[in-house]
Design an enzyme around this catalytic site. Sequence first.
Site, PDB file in Angstrom:
ATOM      1  N   ASN A  26       0.856  -1.200   0.000  1.00  0.00           N
ATOM      2  CA  ASN A  26       0.000   0.000   0.000  1.00  0.00           C
ATOM      3  C   ASN A  26       0.882   1.237   0.000  1.00  0.00           C
ATOM      4  O   ASN A  26       1.776   1.307  -0.883  1.00  0.00           O
ATOM      5  CB  ASN A  26      -1.107  -0.041   1.057  1.00  0.00           C
ATOM      6  CG  ASN A  26      -0.706  -0.229   2.493  1.00  0.00           C
ATOM      7  OD1 ASN A  26      -0.233  -1.285   2.871  1.00  0.00           O
ATOM      8  ND2 ASN A  26      -0.922   0.762   3.347  1.00  0.00           N
ATOM      9  N   ASP A  27       0.676   2.197   0.846  1.00  0.00           N
ATOM     10  CA  ASP A  27       1.254   3.545   0.697  1.00  0.00           C
ATOM     11  C   ASP A  27       2.720   3.589   0.255  1.00  0.00           C
ATOM     12  O   ASP A  27       3.557   2.861   0.816  1.00  0.00           O
ATOM     13  CB  ASP A  27       1.246   4.288   2.028  1.00  0.00           C
ATOM     14  CG  ASP A  27      -0.041   4.173   2.792  1.00  0.00           C
ATOM     15  OD1 ASP A  27      -0.994   3.579   2.285  1.00  0.00           O
ATOM     16  OD2 ASP A  27      -0.080   4.688   3.927  1.00  0.00           O
ATOM     17  N   GLN A  43       4.620   0.487   2.044  1.00  0.00           N
ATOM     18  CA  GLN A  43       3.968  -0.420   2.975  1.00  0.00           C
ATOM     19  C   GLN A  43       3.852  -1.789   2.308  1.00  0.00           C
ATOM     20  O   GLN A  43       3.270  -1.915   1.224  1.00  0.00           O
ATOM     21  CB  GLN A  43       2.569   0.110   3.319  1.00  0.00           C
ATOM     22  CG  GLN A  43       2.586   1.334   4.221  1.00  0.00           C
ATOM     23  CD  GLN A  43       3.009   0.967   5.622  1.00  0.00           C
ATOM     24  OE1 GLN A  43       2.223   0.477   6.400  1.00  0.00           O
ATOM     25  NE2 GLN A  43       4.273   1.210   5.949  1.00  0.00           N
ATOM     26  N   TRP A  51      -3.208  -7.066   3.278  1.00  0.00           N
ATOM     27  CA  TRP A  51      -2.602  -6.177   4.264  1.00  0.00           C
ATOM     28  C   TRP A  51      -2.245  -6.946   5.537  1.00  0.00           C
ATOM     29  O   TRP A  51      -2.993  -7.796   5.991  1.00  0.00           O
ATOM     30  CB  TRP A  51      -3.586  -5.050   4.586  1.00  0.00           C
ATOM     31  CG  TRP A  51      -2.998  -3.963   5.445  1.00  0.00           C
ATOM     32  CD1 TRP A  51      -2.313  -2.862   5.031  1.00  0.00           C
ATOM     33  CD2 TRP A  51      -3.043  -3.902   6.874  1.00  0.00           C
ATOM     34  NE1 TRP A  51      -1.923  -2.116   6.115  1.00  0.00           N
ATOM     35  CE2 TRP A  51      -2.355  -2.726   7.254  1.00  0.00           C
ATOM     36  CE3 TRP A  51      -3.570  -4.720   7.870  1.00  0.00           C
ATOM     37  CZ2 TRP A  51      -2.203  -2.345   8.590  1.00  0.00           C
ATOM     38  CZ3 TRP A  51      -3.419  -4.343   9.208  1.00  0.00           C
ATOM     39  CH2 TRP A  51      -2.754  -3.162   9.544  1.00  0.00           C
ATOM     40  N   PHE A  83       4.560   1.283  10.122  1.00  0.00           N
ATOM     41  CA  PHE A  83       3.589   2.007   9.306  1.00  0.00           C
ATOM     42  C   PHE A  83       4.285   3.121   8.520  1.00  0.00           C
ATOM     43  O   PHE A  83       5.504   3.277   8.566  1.00  0.00           O
ATOM     44  CB  PHE A  83       2.479   2.572  10.195  1.00  0.00           C
ATOM     45  CG  PHE A  83       1.338   1.599  10.460  1.00  0.00           C
ATOM     46  CD1 PHE A  83       1.477   0.236  10.253  1.00  0.00           C
ATOM     47  CD2 PHE A  83       0.111   2.076  10.922  1.00  0.00           C
ATOM     48  CE1 PHE A  83       0.420  -0.651  10.490  1.00  0.00           C
ATOM     49  CE2 PHE A  83      -0.956   1.200  11.169  1.00  0.00           C
ATOM     50  CZ  PHE A  83      -0.794  -0.156  10.953  1.00  0.00           C
ATOM     51  N   SER A  84       3.479   3.922   7.833  1.00  0.00           N
ATOM     52  CA  SER A  84       4.012   4.883   6.853  1.00  0.00           C
ATOM     53  C   SER A  84       4.890   5.962   7.470  1.00  0.00           C
ATOM     54  O   SER A  84       4.751   6.297   8.652  1.00  0.00           O
ATOM     55  CB  SER A  84       2.860   5.531   6.100  1.00  0.00           C
ATOM     56  OG  SER A  84       2.312   4.575   5.224  1.00  0.00           O
ATOM     57  N   ASP A 155       2.072   8.574  10.331  1.00  0.00           N
ATOM     58  CA  ASP A 155       2.421   8.988   8.970  1.00  0.00           C
ATOM     59  C   ASP A 155       3.286  10.253   8.920  1.00  0.00           C
ATOM     60  O   ASP A 155       2.966  11.229   8.230  1.00  0.00           O
ATOM     61  CB  ASP A 155       1.147   9.161   8.115  1.00  0.00           C
ATOM     62  CG  ASP A 155       0.277   7.913   8.106  1.00  0.00           C
ATOM     63  OD1 ASP A 155       0.799   6.834   8.439  1.00  0.00           O
ATOM     64  OD2 ASP A 155      -0.918   8.016   7.782  1.00  0.00           O
ATOM     65  N   GLU A 209      -5.102  10.823   6.888  1.00  0.00           N
ATOM     66  CA  GLU A 209      -3.875  10.030   6.887  1.00  0.00           C
ATOM     67  C   GLU A 209      -2.851  10.658   5.937  1.00  0.00           C
ATOM     68  O   GLU A 209      -3.194  11.430   5.044  1.00  0.00           O
ATOM     69  CB  GLU A 209      -4.165   8.588   6.430  1.00  0.00           C
ATOM     70  CG  GLU A 209      -5.156   7.861   7.328  1.00  0.00           C
ATOM     71  CD  GLU A 209      -5.390   6.408   6.958  1.00  0.00           C
ATOM     72  OE1 GLU A 209      -5.421   5.569   7.872  1.00  0.00           O
ATOM     73  OE2 GLU A 209      -5.539   6.095   5.759  1.00  0.00           O
ATOM     74  N   TRP A 307      -9.147   1.670  -0.317  1.00  0.00           N
ATOM     75  CA  TRP A 307      -9.370   0.756   0.814  1.00  0.00           C
ATOM     76  C   TRP A 307     -10.712   0.037   0.719  1.00  0.00           C
ATOM     77  O   TRP A 307     -10.889  -1.014   1.327  1.00  0.00           O
ATOM     78  CB  TRP A 307      -9.227   1.487   2.144  1.00  0.00           C
ATOM     79  CG  TRP A 307      -7.786   1.679   2.529  1.00  0.00           C
ATOM     80  CD1 TRP A 307      -7.133   2.868   2.701  1.00  0.00           C
ATOM     81  CD2 TRP A 307      -6.816   0.655   2.780  1.00  0.00           C
ATOM     82  NE1 TRP A 307      -5.809   2.638   3.034  1.00  0.00           N
ATOM     83  CE2 TRP A 307      -5.597   1.292   3.092  1.00  0.00           C
ATOM     84  CE3 TRP A 307      -6.855  -0.738   2.756  1.00  0.00           C
ATOM     85  CZ2 TRP A 307      -4.427   0.575   3.388  1.00  0.00           C
ATOM     86  CZ3 TRP A 307      -5.694  -1.449   3.055  1.00  0.00           C
ATOM     87  CH2 TRP A 307      -4.513  -0.799   3.361  1.00  0.00           C
TER      88      TRP A 307
HETATM   89  C1  FRU Z   1      -2.906   4.691   4.838  1.00  0.00           C
HETATM   90  C2  FRU Z   1      -2.510   3.956   6.100  1.00  0.00           C
HETATM   91  C3  FRU Z   1      -1.613   4.813   6.952  1.00  0.00           C
HETATM   92  C4  FRU Z   1      -0.841   3.791   7.743  1.00  0.00           C
HETATM   93  C5  FRU Z   1      -0.674   2.689   6.745  1.00  0.00           C
HETATM   94  C6  FRU Z   1      -0.696   1.320   7.328  1.00  0.00           C
HETATM   95  O1  FRU Z   1      -3.279   3.862   3.781  1.00  0.00           O
HETATM   96  O2  FRU Z   1      -3.667   3.552   6.808  1.00  0.00           O
HETATM   97  O3  FRU Z   1      -2.294   5.746   7.752  1.00  0.00           O
HETATM   98  O4  FRU Z   1       0.384   4.301   8.189  1.00  0.00           O
HETATM   99  O5  FRU Z   1      -1.736   2.797   5.822  1.00  0.00           O
HETATM  100  O6  FRU Z   1      -0.417   0.341   6.357  1.00  0.00           O
END
Ligand code: FRU
Length: 502
Positions: A26-27, A43, A51, A83-84, A155, A209, A307
Amino acid sequence: MSASPAQTAEDFRPAFHYSASNTWLNDPNGLIFHGGLYHLYYQNNPLDSVWGNMSWGHATSTDLLSWTEHPVAITFDEHEDIFSGSIVFDRNNTSGFGTATSAPLVAIYTSAYKAASEHQGTQAQSLAYSLDGGYSWTKYAMNPVLTRNSPDFRDPKVFWHEGEAGGYWVMVAVEALDYQVVLYKSMDLIGWELLSSFGPANATGGIWECPDLFPLPLDGDPENIKWVLTVNLNPGGPNEGSAGQYFVGGFDGTRFVSETTVTEGMEDAARINDYQWLDWGRDYYAAVSFSDAPQNRRLMIGWMNNWDYANQIPTAPWRSPMSLAREISLASIEGQPRLIQNVATGSSGAPAPLSTFSQPAGPVREGTVVLPGAAGRVQHLEFTVEAGSAQEVGLVVRGSGNEGTRIGINPARGTIYVDRRNSGATGFHESFPSIDSAPLRAVDGSYTLEIYVDHCSVEVFAADGQVTLTQLIFPSPDSQEVSLFATGGTATLGALRISTYA
Ligand code: FRU
């Protein structure tokens, strides 16, 4: 419509977008240009195609189009998920993590603490550093460096700010459930003090986020610097689910003040079209900008997914591509500062296409006409049209007799839309088959679109990058036709040029 039986996840593997070889992502995280390479961390679940087990994967590129995957950079453990966050080059070794000969790269990430941790239930900011140009990372022994004892503080995006009284690091992060961006200051990346907070403002239909904050010259004037605050929200986007909004204003080294806030406080659904969106499509989330990009370019990459259905898209064992990289600038549009986004490549530019196609200017009559010689799976289309008497005019890409993704302009409504209801495989989630639209007006009487089609995506840049709309699609590999269409009248084609890469 279901996928044809021959379809596999590899049919959807993008040509010019990053995807992990066989795992979930992801991110984008820690984007930085360093050592002559664009580094993309992200991520990643190193163990699965959904996930979980969040870690930072790693890839590099010279052209921002083709990417080389490297071993996982920062790995989850029993105490924390990673996390991010972001990466800075600490060139003056303010952190002390460097050696006499080597300044460190420092990653600032969110520790999402797990049951085995004494910090269980909180999210706090932590550091890791690399002395080999970003390939191997050591977690700082005294983590976390910044906690609010909050379950949703995450984040961090960090940059060096030269203020009037000298330079310091600035962190922007979120208190996700409070719709707040929080700003902190540090001299050494280790000790942090609160500067200010921003929000709630404009869209608050979902948690906030992945923020970013950066300066840009307005209309290219270096004497007129504005600051752009981007913040992603999920859900609450203009076409449902995840999306990113932005604010333009000033940053005095302490506080960000928006000039583009429409309403303070909670979301007013009727105003959603008045907010400023990084992208109007369903599949552009958690976008963040590179540190230290060459020539001071402001380059961003987003996660091309939503999401709402992220874990279900039909591409396992790999899952989710990144967007193309975008170069961001700021222009006055009808007196307002607005982001302009265009696809960016590295200095080597795009590769040569396999073939090119051009359709002569002329009338586009009511109906849908397949263009002989225009077919392809991976394409760049440049399209200029005057709507004339047509109710709608546009293109169908990745088409066959049975399916296709329709990109249309509706002048009376003042919108552009992407209709993916019949784009190929859509049945994996109820909210995926969709028509998604954005406000779009003619410029000097005509509409100009640039469209980037890859094996599982369509990215539309309208009006020279004022409006963008990014959508995943999962067409059959056999669906390759391009068609022109008009409804309710006749439009006039100004130009249609297509470069085909696969
Ligand atoms: C955004 C998020 C961030 C978090 C990450 C976790 O997509 O929810 O806020 O750090 O993904 O994977």
